[in-house]
Design a protein around this motif. Structure first.
Motif, PDB file in Angstrom:
ATOM      1  N   GLN A 147       0.834  -1.202   0.000  1.00  0.00           N
ATOM      2  CA  GLN A 147       0.000   0.000   0.000  1.00  0.00           C
ATOM      3  C   GLN A 147       0.873   1.257   0.000  1.00  0.00           C
ATOM      4  O   GLN A 147       0.609   2.224  -0.718  1.00  0.00           O
ATOM      5  N   ALA A 164       2.245   1.718  -3.409  1.00  0.00           N
ATOM      6  CA  ALA A 164       1.182   2.162  -4.325  1.00  0.00           C
ATOM      7  C   ALA A 164       0.923   3.652  -4.123  1.00  0.00           C
ATOM      8  O   ALA A 164       0.842   4.423  -5.085  1.00  0.00           O
ATOM      9  N   SER A 172       1.602   6.512  -6.813  1.00  0.00           N
ATOM     10  CA  SER A 172       0.435   7.303  -7.218  1.00  0.00           C
ATOM     11  C   SER A 172       0.755   8.785  -7.140  1.00  0.00           C
ATOM     12  O   SER A 172       0.462   9.565  -8.036  1.00  0.00           O
ATOM     13  N   SER A 228      -4.085  -1.313 -12.264  1.00  0.00           N
ATOM     14  CA  SER A 228      -2.717  -1.823 -12.169  1.00  0.00           C
ATOM     15  C   SER A 228      -2.691  -3.336 -12.282  1.00  0.00           C
ATOM     16  O   SER A 228      -3.687  -4.008 -12.096  1.00  0.00           O
ATOM     17  N   GLU A 264      -1.640  -5.479 -10.411  1.00  0.00           N
ATOM     18  CA  GLU A 264      -1.947  -6.192  -9.185  1.00  0.00           C
ATOM     19  C   GLU A 264      -3.450  -6.249  -8.926  1.00  0.00           C
ATOM     20  O   GLU A 264      -3.924  -7.032  -8.118  1.00  0.00           O
ATOM     21  N   SER A 265      -4.181  -5.415  -9.706  1.00  0.00           N
ATOM     22  CA  SER A 265      -5.538  -5.103  -9.308  1.00  0.00           C
ATOM     23  C   SER A 265      -6.360  -6.248  -8.760  1.00  0.00           C
ATOM     24  O   SER A 265      -6.928  -6.143  -7.699  1.00  0.00           O
ATOM     25  N   LEU A 280      -9.887  -0.865  -3.299  1.00  0.00           N
ATOM     26  CA  LEU A 280      -8.995  -1.924  -2.828  1.00  0.00           C
ATOM     27  C   LEU A 280      -8.994  -3.095  -3.801  1.00  0.00           C
ATOM     28  O   LEU A 280      -7.968  -3.738  -4.038  1.00  0.00           O
ATOM     29  N   ASN A 282      -7.384  -1.454  -7.246  1.00  0.00           N
ATOM     30  CA  ASN A 282      -6.302  -0.479  -7.141  1.00  0.00           C
ATOM     31  C   ASN A 282      -6.612   0.766  -7.947  1.00  0.00           C
ATOM     32  O   ASN A 282      -5.779   1.285  -8.692  1.00  0.00           O
ATOM     33  N   ARG A 339      -6.305  -2.757   3.860  1.00  0.00           N
ATOM     34  CA  ARG A 339      -6.317  -3.246   2.489  1.00  0.00           C
ATOM     35  C   ARG A 339      -5.791  -4.673   2.348  1.00  0.00           C
ATOM     36  O   ARG A 339      -6.357  -5.502   1.628  1.00  0.00           O
ATOM     37  N   ARG A 383      -8.038  -7.730   0.962  1.00  0.00           N
ATOM     38  CA  ARG A 383      -7.723  -8.451  -0.278  1.00  0.00           C
ATOM     39  C   ARG A 383      -7.522  -9.938  -0.020  1.00  0.00           C
ATOM     40  O   ARG A 383      -7.910 -10.782  -0.816  1.00  0.00           O
TER      41      ARG A 383
END
Ligand SMILES: Nc1ncnc2c1ncn2[C@@H]1O[C@@H]2COP(=O)(O)O[C@H]2[C@H]1O
Length: 391
Positions: free
Chosen positions: A31, A34, A38, A124, A126-127, A234, A237, A257, A261
């Motif tokens: 996180q 990210a 971002s 992303s 990873e989404s 979450l 992403n 998060r 997940r």
């Protein structure tokens, strides 16, 4: 390997990131990274846009292309790639489904749904890869009193997303939750922001606002005790898709998060995806926003009242015991709404003709989620056939 060269800008970026990680010692590294990227991206885009503006507002040239819409705040309202899920015979399967002929899922990452028609942002890599490496993850444990645990249990008791947790998962969720007291008027989530927590409402009320195309905040929903929100950013992403503001003093339970997940995302996304195509094809629900259909998917139960496959007879018995048959129900039909709308006994019997697949919505969820459609359903009842002499 010698064919590849490390881009010169990469080492300094990673070095900066490592320095920030050391400085902040975050518990949720992914996180943190990210958020870090971002922000970096957003700053870079701002500079590029200013640069472009200064250069007669033509296409962006600094990188040879227009910046993608993945800037965290560039398009705050909408995650992404459109996907359609349809099968010939209704909805797909869940893990626990006994019916493998409907298998529709694969292991590929799931693209995020379009929540606001016509607007896209990227998702992303990873989404949708769930954080599933249980053993590698240090579980978050926030100590709680028995009283707090009991309050959590009550809060999540009626929430669909928690319905399928096993005992260990439930304990992990309870351990990880943090109590958050929010005064009336405070913004809990701001549209376009970065996703950090998923929230469950213990007490209080909150309004949801969406600002589309910068045309101002429009209230689209509200939450009360037992409601939950903040899952989208979450899961995908993506930037927060809505603003959520307390309309009374609230007690919320925030789930980080990583735990969200790891435990809740998989089932939630699977179920939404499973019912997606089916719900889109139900004429009654076509006027709803995709997100509203997602909430219906969360609440649906797989059992024998919206039809996904097969046919059903509609039968009424008159005062002399004579059966009257009406036009059969087909895929996409709904039934069972009259008794819920009028609080009266069932007026007809619905009998499966062969194999039938339906999804049901409990009374509470029906009232809460289909509220906006009540008028349409009431109107539709005028078209119901009657047998001769029926009042
Ligand atoms: N119509 C809506 N569109 C998008 N998000 C919504 C809507 N109604 C409620 N929400 C919730 O608002 C939340 C804002 O943060 P998220 O995008 O993480 O997740 C979002 C949903 O949980």
């Amino acid at each position: 390997m010698s064919d590849y060269t490390i881009p010169t800008e990469l080492p300094p970026i990673l070095k900066d990131l490592s320095r920030e990680v050391l400085r902040h010692q975050p518990t949720d590294i992914v996180q943190f990274c990210a958020d870090y990227f971002s922000k970096l991206l957003s700053e870079q885009r701002t500079v590029l846009m200013e640069h472009a503006d200064a250069n007669t507002k033509t296409a962006f040239t600094a990188t040879g292309s227009r910046p993608s819409s993945s800037a965290p705040n560039a398009n705050p309202t909408g995650p992404a790639n459109e996907y359609a899920y349809t099968t010939d015979d209704g909805f797909g399967t869940e893990d626990d489904d006994d019916d493998d002929e409907d298998e529709t899922e694969d292991d590929a990452p799931i693209p995020a749904p379009v929540l606001n028609r016509g607007r896209r942002t990227s998702v992303s890599a990873e989404s949708m890869a769930p954080t599933s490496h249980d053993q590698q993850i240090e579980k978050l444990v926030i100590p709680k009193t028995d009283e707090q645990k009991a309050r959590i249990q009550k809060s999540v008791g009626n929430n669909f997303l928690f319905r399928n947790l096993d005992e260990d998962q439930y304990l992990d969720v309870v351990n990880a939750m943090a109590e958050k007291r929010v005064p009336n008027g405070e913004v809990v989530i701001r549209q376009g922001g970065v996703g950090d927590y998923f929230y469950v409402v213990e007490t209080g009320t909150l309004d949801v606002y969406v600002n589309r195309n910068n045309s101002g905040d429009i209230k689209v929903f509200d939450y009360g005790a037992g409601g939950s929100f903040g899952e989208l950013a979450l899961m995908y992403n993506a930037p927060r898709a809505a603003t959520i503001k307390a309309t009374s003093d609230c007690v919320l339970w925030a789930l980080d998060r990583v735990t969200f997940r790891r435990i809740l995302m998989d089932h939630t996304s699977r179920k939404r995806r499973m019912y997606e195509g089916f719900l889109e094809e139900v004429p009654l629900l076509s006027s709803l926003e995709q997100y509203e259909r997602h909430k219906i998917a969360d609440a649906l139960e797989r059992s024998p009242s919206t039809m996904a496959r097969g046919e059903a007879d509609v039968v009424k018995v008159d005062e002399h015991g004579v059966e009257h048959h009406f036009r059969p129900l087909k895929k996409g039909s709904y039934f069972g709404e009259l008794a819920l709308l009028s609080d009266k006994p069932r007026v007809a019997t619905i009998r499966a003709k062969g194999r039938l697949k339906c999804a049901t919505l409990g009374k509470k969820a029906f009232t809460r989620l289909l509220g906006p459609l009540t008028d349409i359903m009431q109107r539709n009842t005028q078209n119901y056939e009657k047998y001769p002499g029926e009042g």
